[in-house]
Write a protein that holds these residues in place. Structure first.
Motif, PDB file in Angstrom:
ATOM      1  N   VAL A 197      -6.451   3.701  -6.516  1.00 55.62           N
ATOM      2  CA  VAL A 197      -5.499   3.852  -5.406  1.00 55.62           C
ATOM      3  C   VAL A 197      -4.293   2.947  -5.625  1.00 55.62           C
ATOM      4  O   VAL A 197      -4.425   1.727  -5.749  1.00 55.62           O
ATOM      5  N   LYS A 198      -3.114   3.555  -5.662  1.00 55.96           N
ATOM      6  CA  LYS A 198      -1.867   2.794  -5.822  1.00 55.96           C
ATOM      7  C   LYS A 198      -1.329   2.397  -4.448  1.00 55.96           C
ATOM      8  O   LYS A 198      -1.269   3.217  -3.529  1.00 55.96           O
ATOM      9  N   GLY A 199      -0.928   1.143  -4.327  1.00 58.33           N
ATOM     10  CA  GLY A 199      -0.384   0.664  -3.058  1.00 58.33           C
ATOM     11  C   GLY A 199      -1.440   0.631  -1.969  1.00 58.33           C
ATOM     12  O   GLY A 199      -2.623   0.397  -2.231  1.00 58.33           O
ATOM     13  N   GLN A 200      -1.016   0.856  -0.733  1.00 54.87           N
ATOM     14  CA  GLN A 200      -1.895   0.907   0.444  1.00 54.87           C
ATOM     15  C   GLN A 200      -2.776  -0.341   0.570  1.00 54.87           C
ATOM     16  O   GLN A 200      -3.937  -0.265   0.971  1.00 54.87           O
ATOM     17  N   GLU A 201      -2.209  -1.512   0.286  1.00 54.48           N
ATOM     18  CA  GLU A 201      -3.003  -2.752   0.328  1.00 54.48           C
ATOM     19  C   GLU A 201      -3.514  -3.044   1.741  1.00 54.48           C
ATOM     20  O   GLU A 201      -4.644  -3.503   1.917  1.00 54.48           O
ATOM     21  N   SER A 202      -2.683  -2.774   2.732  1.00 53.18           N
ATOM     22  CA  SER A 202      -3.113  -3.051   4.117  1.00 53.18           C
ATOM     23  C   SER A 202      -4.264  -2.136   4.525  1.00 53.18           C
ATOM     24  O   SER A 202      -5.174  -2.543   5.256  1.00 53.18           O
ATOM     25  N   ILE A 203      -4.235  -0.879   4.045  1.00 52.90           N
ATOM     26  CA  ILE A 203      -5.320   0.062   4.382  1.00 52.90           C
ATOM     27  C   ILE A 203      -6.600  -0.344   3.648  1.00 52.90           C
ATOM     28  O   ILE A 203      -7.699  -0.247   4.194  1.00 52.90           O
ATOM     29  N   LYS A 204      -6.471  -0.792   2.410  1.00 50.28           N
ATOM     30  CA  LYS A 204      -7.654  -1.267   1.662  1.00 50.28           C
ATOM     31  C   LYS A 204      -8.289  -2.453   2.380  1.00 50.28           C
ATOM     32  O   LYS A 204      -9.513  -2.561   2.460  1.00 50.28           O
ATOM     33  N   ARG A 205      -7.454  -3.327   2.883  1.00 45.35           N
ATOM     34  CA  ARG A 205      -7.952  -4.473   3.649  1.00 45.35           C
ATOM     35  C   ARG A 205      -8.719  -3.982   4.884  1.00 45.35           C
ATOM     36  O   ARG A 205      -9.804  -4.482   5.212  1.00 45.35           O
ATOM     37  N   CYS A 206      -8.161  -2.983   5.541  1.00 41.31           N
ATOM     38  CA  CYS A 206      -8.799  -2.402   6.718  1.00 41.31           C
ATOM     39  C   CYS A 206     -10.155  -1.791   6.364  1.00 41.31           C
ATOM     40  O   CYS A 206     -11.133  -1.949   7.090  1.00 41.31           O
ATOM     41  N   MET A 207     -10.199  -1.086   5.233  1.00 43.91           N
ATOM     42  CA  MET A 207     -11.447  -0.485   4.761  1.00 43.91           C
ATOM     43  C   MET A 207     -12.488  -1.553   4.446  1.00 43.91           C
ATOM     44  O   MET A 207     -13.680  -1.383   4.711  1.00 43.91           O
ATOM     45  N   GLU A 208     -12.039  -2.659   3.871  1.00 44.67           N
ATOM     46  CA  GLU A 208     -12.942  -3.771   3.540  1.00 44.67           C
ATOM     47  C   GLU A 208     -13.568  -4.351   4.811  1.00 44.67           C
ATOM     48  O   GLU A 208     -14.770  -4.624   4.861  1.00 44.67           O
ATOM     49  N   GLU A 397       7.933   3.443  -6.057  1.00 51.03           N
ATOM     50  CA  GLU A 397       7.758   2.247  -6.896  1.00 51.03           C
ATOM     51  C   GLU A 397       6.280   1.901  -7.058  1.00 51.03           C
ATOM     52  O   GLU A 397       5.838   1.460  -8.121  1.00 51.03           O
ATOM     53  N   LYS A 398       5.500   2.087  -5.983  1.00 50.89           N
ATOM     54  CA  LYS A 398       4.065   1.786  -6.046  1.00 50.89           C
ATOM     55  C   LYS A 398       3.306   2.829  -6.873  1.00 50.89           C
ATOM     56  O   LYS A 398       2.374   2.508  -7.607  1.00 50.89           O
ATOM     57  N   LEU A 399       3.721   4.093  -6.738  1.00 50.41           N
ATOM     58  CA  LEU A 399       3.045   5.170  -7.462  1.00 50.41           C
ATOM     59  C   LEU A 399       3.165   4.997  -8.968  1.00 50.41           C
ATOM     60  O   LEU A 399       2.264   5.335  -9.734  1.00 50.41           O
ATOM     61  N   THR A 400       4.304   4.479  -9.418  1.00 46.23           N
ATOM     62  CA  THR A 400       4.553   4.339 -10.858  1.00 46.23           C
ATOM     63  C   THR A 400       4.163   2.966 -11.395  1.00 46.23           C
ATOM     64  O   THR A 400       4.388   2.672 -12.563  1.00 46.23           O
ATOM     65  N   GLU A 401       3.589   2.136 -10.545  1.00 48.51           N
ATOM     66  CA  GLU A 401       3.192   0.787 -10.964  1.00 48.51           C
ATOM     67  C   GLU A 401       2.040   0.852 -11.977  1.00 48.51           C
ATOM     68  O   GLU A 401       1.090   1.620 -11.816  1.00 48.51           O
ATOM     69  N   THR A 402       2.148   0.073 -13.048  1.00 48.25           N
ATOM     70  CA  THR A 402       1.108   0.101 -14.093  1.00 48.25           C
ATOM     71  C   THR A 402       0.070  -0.995 -13.916  1.00 48.25           C
ATOM     72  O   THR A 402      -0.985  -0.957 -14.550  1.00 48.25           O
ATOM     73  N   ARG A 403       0.361  -1.978 -13.071  1.00 48.54           N
ATOM     74  CA  ARG A 403      -0.588  -3.060 -12.845  1.00 48.54           C
ATOM     75  C   ARG A 403      -1.853  -2.513 -12.188  1.00 48.54           C
ATOM     76  O   ARG A 403      -1.775  -1.819 -11.173  1.00 48.54           O
ATOM     77  N   PRO A 404      -3.042  -2.776 -12.747  1.00 46.25           N
ATOM     78  CA  PRO A 404      -4.271  -2.215 -12.176  1.00 46.25           C
ATOM     79  C   PRO A 404      -4.577  -2.808 -10.795  1.00 46.25           C
ATOM     80  O   PRO A 404      -4.353  -4.001 -10.550  1.00 46.25           O
ATOM     81  N   ALA A 405      -5.065  -1.960  -9.922  1.00 46.98           N
ATOM     82  CA  ALA A 405      -5.443  -2.410  -8.574  1.00 46.98           C
ATOM     83  C   ALA A 405      -6.836  -3.035  -8.608  1.00 46.98           C
ATOM     84  O   ALA A 405      -7.570  -2.907  -9.587  1.00 46.98           O
ATOM     85  N   GLU A 406      -7.190  -3.711  -7.519  1.00 46.59           N
ATOM     86  CA  GLU A 406      -8.502  -4.357  -7.429  1.00 46.59           C
ATOM     87  C   GLU A 406      -9.611  -3.308  -7.409  1.00 46.59           C
ATOM     88  O   GLU A 406      -9.507  -2.294  -6.714  1.00 46.59           O
TER      89      GLU A 406
END
Length: 511
Positions: A197-208, A397-406
């Motif tokens: 999943v690219k981006g959506q850090e706040s939603i991932k936090r919510c899911m956690e 910008e988030k969709l094309t980010e190459t840095r791996p997500a957690e």
């Protein structure tokens, strides 16, 4: 000659041993008694053809078969093999002196091969409890039944294998499965991973947070914002199932006939019924009761996509199972209870057109249209959903980010630690294991606030027009946020974060 062989009937998720008494006497006729359904009544034709095609005869004498206990309704075609072995033994075509030490189940094809059955795990557990030596069943079901230790489980492909075994001719070996190896095999390799999943850090936090406290959650956002993608990955961050939970979940799926050539289910289930689903398909039931989607999601996640599109009466039947974590189906002659302890994850668009009240959106909706659409969901159902979160589209910008997500594995480690804290906290309570299950009494005990936190909550409820029902939900979620930080007390920053997760309680959403 009278012979007794043993089969089994499954009611709910538990099995009951059935004694099949076969008596062959002078005369002619085939009499089957003991409340059999049509599938069992038709078994004589399948058995006769299967025996003929394998070199044996269906006796042309008076055959009386009793399925005891006779007042219990029997259903399905799984008694074919039981009846066939009983008839062969009673007619002295085979010498099966030890037949009463085994449970025998399986549907016969006309060539003598076997078709899979339902509820093999429940039957195996009951057979072990009652001291049977072994269990014969179709080879397709052997892995799920072999989970049970202390019982010889034989997977057979043809009726001849069973005949040869009792006559001492065959080399049939019981199937052995290392339950612990099976359980831990794919535990750390989830199919869907949050790393995708690219981006959506706040939603991932919510899911956690939702996963850590077992909270029900609803995602609100326009099409393409990632609601379904996020929901599918929620099971990957839930704590690993215990062996007991895995057995319980496997048993339900076995009864429903949903297990295909696998042993123990070690991944938490994820069920996503279509919005045209009926009440019965969701909660279970029918003329021959079967588990519904909420029971198949037991110990896992039930995902309802496009929540307002579900019929209102279908959603309302979930209210009681959400509270009691089990569903009871009552009929005139019996009552069946299925477990249904699941996490509810729902997603929805904010309006019929799918977009917020945005003049630049492809399809714009007025506030009145949005409110009419959202009001399809009843207040009592929303009452049982702790977290409401708005999902916005991911920027380019988030969709094309190459840095791996957690990855999900790292998130799950934090979730598991938080759940361990809760397990210790609620160890004195039999029916409470995590924060979402807290009653009002436990909330007052474990979510005590200091003066600054109380003032913050009071101000938020007044300014954001939060409803009274939001109060307990905010306290539960804030307790989970504190557990993720290993904090013994709920602080004002935990309250502040929890307040953000009550979107639908704010003025302008549901009023």
């Amino acid at each position: 000659m009278l012979v007794k062989v043993f089969g089994s009937a499954v009611f709910g998720v538990e099995a009951t041993t059935i004694t099949v008494e076969v008596n062959i006497d002078k005369g002619i006729g085939y009499h089957l008694v003991g409340l059999p359904d049509n599938a069992i009544k038709e078994s004589s034709y399948r058995i006769a053809a299967a025996l003929k095609n394998n070199g044996y005869e269906f006796p042309g004498k008076k055959i009386t078969v009793n399925l005891a206990p006779a007042d219990l309704r029997k259903e399905g075609s799984a008694y074919d093999l039981t009846l066939a072995v009983g008839i062969l033994s009673a007619s002295n075509q085979i010498n099966a002196t030890e037949v009463d030490q085994y449970v025998i189940m399986g549907e016969l094809s006309l060539d003598g091969s076997l078709q899979p059955i339902k509820g093999a795990l429940s039957i195996a557990i009951k057979a072990k409890e009652e001291g049977f030596k072994g269990f014969f069943l179709p080879i397709q079901n052997v892995k799920e039944a072999a989970i049970v230790d202390g019982l010889d489980v034989y997977g057979v492909e043809n009726v001849l294998q069973v005949i040869d075994f009792f006559e001492g001719k065959g080399t049939l070996e019981p199937t052995k499965i290392d339950t612990h190896e099976e359980f831990y095999k794919t535990l750390d390799f989830p199919e869907f991973d949050f790393a995708d999943v690219k981006g959506q850090e706040s939603i991932k936090r919510c899911m956690e947070i939702a996963a850590a406290g077992g909270h029900n959650i609803i995602l609100i956002g326009p099409p393409g914002s990632g609601k379904t993608m996020l929901a599918k990955r929620l099971p990957s961050i839930l704590p690993p199932m215990t062996l007991n939970e895995a057995l319980e979940t496997t048993k339900i799926h076995s009864v429903a006939g949903k297990i295909k050539d696998v042993g123990l289910l070690n991944q938490r289930p994820f069920r996503s019924p279509h919005h045209t689903a009926s009440s019965v398909s969701l909660v279970g039931g029918g003329s021959y009761p079967q588990p519904g989607e909420i029971s198949l999601a037991h110990n896992g996640v039930l995902f309802l996509d496009e929540l307002p599109e579900f019929k209102r009466e279908v959603l309302e039947v979930m209210r009681q199972p959400l509270e009691d974590r089990e569903v009871t189906i009552s009929r005139a002659k019996f009552t069946i209870t299925y477990p249904s302890s699941f996490m509810l994850v729902a997603s929805m668009n904010p309006s019929p057109g799918g977009y917020f009240n945005d003049p630049d959106a492809p399809v714009s909706s007025s506030p009145a249209e949005m409110q009419r659409y959202l009001s399809k969901i009843s207040g009592p159902l929303l009452d049982r959903i702790d977290i409401h979160i708005e999902v916005t589209p991911v920027p380019f910008e988030k969709l094309t980010e190459t840095r791996p997500a957690e990855s999900s594995v790292l998130i799950r480690e934090r979730v598991t630690k938080a759940r361990e804290i809760q397990s210790k906290r609620f160890e004195q309570y039999q029916s409470i294991h995590y924060n979402a299950q807290m009653t009002t009494k436990q909330i007052r005990t474990y979510c005590a606030l200091d003066d600054s936190s109380l003032q913050l909550l009071k101000t938020a409820m007044e300014r954001l027009n939060l409803s009274a029902r939001a109060y307990d939900r905010i306290l539960k979620v804030s307790r989970t946020i504190a557990d993720l930080e290993a904090s013994e007390v709920v602080k004002s920053n935990h309250i502040a974060e929890a307040i953000q997760y009550r979107s639908l309680d704010r003025d302008g959403w549901l009023g």
